[in-house]
Design an enzyme around this catalytic site. Structure first.
Site, short mmCIF file in Angstrom:
data_model
loop_
_atom_site.label_atom_id
_atom_site.label_comp_id
_atom_site.label_asym_id
_atom_site.label_seq_id
_atom_site.Cartn_x
_atom_site.Cartn_y
_atom_site.Cartn_z
N GLU A 141 0.81 -1.22 0.00
CA GLU A 141 0.00 0.00 0.00
C GLU A 141 0.84 1.27 0.00
O GLU A 141 0.51 2.24 -0.67
CB GLU A 141 -0.87 0.03 1.27
CG GLU A 141 -2.33 -0.06 1.01
CD GLU A 141 -3.11 -0.05 2.31
OE1 GLU A 141 -3.14 1.01 2.98
OE2 GLU A 141 -3.71 -1.08 2.62
N ASP A 142 1.90 1.28 0.78
CA ASP A 142 2.60 2.54 1.07
C ASP A 142 4.03 2.63 0.55
O ASP A 142 4.73 3.62 0.85
CB ASP A 142 2.61 2.78 2.58
CG ASP A 142 1.20 2.98 3.13
OD1 ASP A 142 0.31 3.41 2.37
OD2 ASP A 142 0.99 2.71 4.32
#
Length: 186
Positions: free
Chosen positions: A68-69
């Protein structure tokens, strides 16, 4: 190699990888704590509160925000950590191509349908995030936004119920405490 040594090696490799991937990131809390503290807390909660000793689950907890990051891909996780860890991380990952509100709704809708191990990771993740919302929320978030985040978290957790009573009880306590600190009714 026995399972304990193998699990420990997997966990240490995951911690090393996550530390490298999150090295320049900070949490949104008021102190701007190093981001890696969050996945470490998620793994710690799983082990200490949830009684989870499974190496793949603990490794996936450490890696749960890498897709996700960071620039990490599922294929990368598969190559380094195997199918089970990669699959668990993907079950816990939002599709960042979608609008924020769509992602939040999808978390609510998907929570009941993810694997038990992924539910454990999501529970510990929500505990950590809601704890931060009560103790050290982002400074630029209004009280209403903070309360809305906790209330949304409750909806996600409702779909995770039945997977780990100890984590669920801690989540309930943490959410009630956060709402109390935000002067909202639990």
């Amino acid at each position: 190699m026995n399972n304990q040594v193998s699990d420990l090696s997997l966990i240490i490799a995951a911690l090393s990888f996550a530390s490298e991937k999150h090295r320049d990131q900070r949490r949104k809390d008021q102190e701007g704590t190093p981001y890696i503290n969050h996945p470490i807390e998620v793994a710690r909660l799983l082990h200490e509160v949830g009684g989870i000793t499974d190496g793949a689950t603990l490794a996936a907890a450490l890696l749960h925000d890498t897709v996700e990051d960071t620039d990490t891909t599922r294929d990368c996780l598969y190559d380094l950590f195997g199918e089970e860890v990669a699959a668990l991380v993907m079950e816990c990952s939002d599709d960042k191509k979608l609008a924020k509100e769509v992602r939040k709704q999808k978390q609510i809708e998907h929570a009941p349908h993810i694997s038990k191990k992924a539910k454990h990771i999501k529970l510990a993740d929500k505990i950590s995030n809601v704890r931060d919302m009560g103790n050290s929320p982002p400074e630029d978030w209004s009280k209403e936004r903070r309360v809305a985040y906790v209330e949304w978290g409750k909806k996600v957790v409702s779909g995770l119920r039945g997977s780990n009573q100890a984590l669920e009880m801690l989540y309930d306590h943490t959410a009630a405490e956060a709402l109390h600190k935000l002067d909202a009714k639990p």
